[in-house]
Design a protein around this motif. Structure first.
Motif, PDB file in Angstrom:
ATOM      1  N   GLU A  91       0.821  -1.206   0.000  1.00 14.88           N
ATOM      2  CA  GLU A  91       0.000   0.000   0.000  1.00 14.88           C
ATOM      3  C   GLU A  91       0.861   1.264   0.000  1.00 14.88           C
ATOM      4  OE1 GLU A  91      -2.423  -3.341   1.419  1.00 14.88           O
ATOM      5  OE2 GLU A  91      -0.427  -2.566   1.930  1.00 14.88           O
ATOM      6  N   CYS A  98       1.579   7.096  -6.663  1.00 14.74           N
ATOM      7  CA  CYS A  98       0.556   8.119  -6.911  1.00 14.74           C
ATOM      8  C   CYS A  98       1.063   9.509  -6.517  1.00 14.74           C
ATOM      9  CB  CYS A  98      -0.718   7.785  -6.146  1.00 14.74           C
ATOM     10  SG  CYS A  98      -1.576   6.306  -6.742  1.00 14.74           S
ATOM     11  N   THR A 140      -6.763  13.729  -5.715  1.00 14.26           N
ATOM     12  CA  THR A 140      -7.822  12.747  -5.900  1.00 14.26           C
ATOM     13  C   THR A 140      -7.771  12.144  -7.293  1.00 14.26           C
ATOM     14  OG1 THR A 140      -9.203  14.076  -4.414  1.00 14.26           O
ATOM     15  CG2 THR A 140     -10.310  12.371  -5.682  1.00 14.26           C
ATOM     16  N   LEU A 143      -4.947   9.589  -7.378  1.00 13.80           N
ATOM     17  CA  LEU A 143      -5.260   8.367  -6.631  1.00 13.80           C
ATOM     18  C   LEU A 143      -6.280   7.510  -7.379  1.00 13.80           C
ATOM     19  CD1 LEU A 143      -5.395   9.931  -3.070  1.00 13.80           C
ATOM     20  CD2 LEU A 143      -3.760   8.201  -3.827  1.00 13.80           C
ATOM     21  N   ILE A 144      -7.335   8.138  -7.881  1.00  7.95           N
ATOM     22  CA  ILE A 144      -8.326   7.386  -8.638  1.00  7.95           C
ATOM     23  C   ILE A 144      -7.726   6.868  -9.942  1.00  7.95           C
ATOM     24  CG2 ILE A 144     -10.518   7.584  -9.886  1.00  7.95           C
ATOM     25  CD1 ILE A 144     -11.464   9.509  -7.735  1.00  7.95           C
ATOM     26  N   LEU A 147      -5.692   3.823  -9.262  1.00  7.21           N
ATOM     27  CA  LEU A 147      -6.530   2.631  -9.111  1.00  7.21           C
ATOM     28  C   LEU A 147      -6.947   2.085 -10.473  1.00  7.21           C
ATOM     29  CD1 LEU A 147      -8.204   0.616  -7.497  1.00  7.21           C
ATOM     30  CD2 LEU A 147      -9.988   2.369  -7.288  1.00  7.21           C
ATOM     31  N   ALA A 204     -10.272   9.403  -0.770  1.00 10.18           N
ATOM     32  CA  ALA A 204      -9.436   8.689  -1.747  1.00 10.18           C
ATOM     33  C   ALA A 204      -8.127   8.233  -1.117  1.00 10.18           C
ATOM     34  CB  ALA A 204      -9.168   9.580  -2.953  1.00 10.18           C
ATOM     35  N   THR A 207      -8.699   5.087   1.072  1.00  8.80           N
ATOM     36  CA  THR A 207      -9.240   3.864   0.469  1.00  8.80           C
ATOM     37  C   THR A 207      -8.458   3.353  -0.733  1.00  8.80           C
ATOM     38  OG1 THR A 207     -10.765   5.214  -0.865  1.00  8.80           O
ATOM     39  CG2 THR A 207     -11.585   4.381   1.245  1.00  8.80           C
ATOM     40  N   THR A 208      -8.031   4.243  -1.615  1.00  7.71           N
ATOM     41  CA  THR A 208      -7.452   3.770  -2.877  1.00  7.71           C
ATOM     42  C   THR A 208      -6.126   3.028  -2.734  1.00  7.71           C
ATOM     43  OG1 THR A 208      -6.558   6.000  -3.238  1.00  7.71           O
ATOM     44  CG2 THR A 208      -8.640   5.462  -4.318  1.00  7.71           C
ATOM     45  N   ALA A 211      -6.949  -0.580  -2.323  1.00  5.82           N
ATOM     46  CA  ALA A 211      -7.518  -1.141  -3.554  1.00  5.82           C
ATOM     47  C   ALA A 211      -6.455  -1.305  -4.632  1.00  5.82           C
ATOM     48  CB  ALA A 211      -8.659  -0.247  -4.044  1.00  5.82           C
ATOM     49  N   ILE A 212      -5.546  -0.335  -4.749  1.00  2.00           N
ATOM     50  CA  ILE A 212      -4.469  -0.437  -5.727  1.00  2.00           C
ATOM     51  C   ILE A 212      -3.566  -1.622  -5.401  1.00  2.00           C
ATOM     52  CG2 ILE A 212      -2.411   0.714  -6.637  1.00  2.00           C
ATOM     53  CD1 ILE A 212      -3.848   3.381  -6.196  1.00  2.00           C
TER      54      ILE A 212
END
Length: 221
Positions: A91, A98, A140, A143-144, A147, A204, A207-208, A211-212
């Motif tokens: 993570e 990012c 943001t 980060l998005i 992902l 973001a 959480t991201t 997920a990444i």
């Protein structure tokens, strides 16, 4: 944190060796925004009304333009396998990648936007507000976008698929970013819009990276 800083500096050094990648992103941002005043005409009221939306959309597309290679190079040369075996959380590696993307794309876009806003006849306060919203909102996008890049890693035509995944998730940031500048111009609550942008960035950030990391582990299997 040593691994985080080391990976961040590594990515920044790689970008420094290939300055053309950043130049393409900034050139796209400049060209995309300057075409609108040329196409619409010199009507100051119209240009000022659409300025925030145009600049934010151009910044979004410019940020996505450089995301297709965010993890692809590491996936191809085996660096991703080393990251998966590293003794520190994946993570943090995802967050470092990012952050490096934001430093070389989001930050320059935010600093460049006020100069382009002059072509739309924006007032000084609106130019400063535009820079502030991009500084808060572009993390943001990175980060998005990270992902989406991780989810499409190794897929065919990953660039188009990445855009399809990332664009819907970036809509709230786009709406409140452009709305903040418009609210300042019309006497609305600029602070509320900026606070929502900050909240979206924090969500973001929280959480991201997880997920990444999960998407990268799946790609590495």
């Amino acid at each position: 944190m040593t691994g985080f800083i080391g990976l961040l500096l590594r990515d920044l050094r790689l970008v420094w060796r290939r300055p053309g990648d950043v130049a393409v992103v900034l050139a796209f941002f400049v060209v995309a925004t300057t075409l609108f005043p040329l196409g619409i005409g010199p009507e100051a009221n119209v240009l000022a009304r659409i300025a925030a939306g145009v600049l934010w959309c151009a910044a979004l597309f410019a940020a996505l333009l450089s995301l297709d290679r965010l993890f692809a190079a590491d996936f191809e040369d085996g660096t991703l396998d080393l990251l998966l075996l590293a003794p520190w959380p994946l993570e943090l590696a995802a967050l470092a990648k990012c952050c490096a993307h934001w430093i070389v794309t989001g930050l320059p876009l935010a600093l460049l936007a006020p100069f382009l806003g002059v072509a739309f006849d924006l007032e000084r306060d609106s130019l400063l507000a535009l820079a502030a919203t991009l500084l808060v909102g572009t993390p943001t996008l990175s980060l998005i976008g990270g992902l989406a890049a991780a989810l499409t890693l190794g897929a065919r035509k990953s660039g188009a698929l990445l855009a399809l995944l990332a664009l819907p998730l970036c809509v709230p940031t786009l709406i409140f970013g452009a709305g903040a500048v418009e609210a300042l111009a019309t006497g609305g609550d600029f602070g509320a819009h900026l606070a929502v942008l900050g909240a979206l960035a924090l969500v973001a950030l929280a959480t991201t990276p997880w997920a990444i990391a999960a998407a990268l582990r799946q790609a590495g299997e």
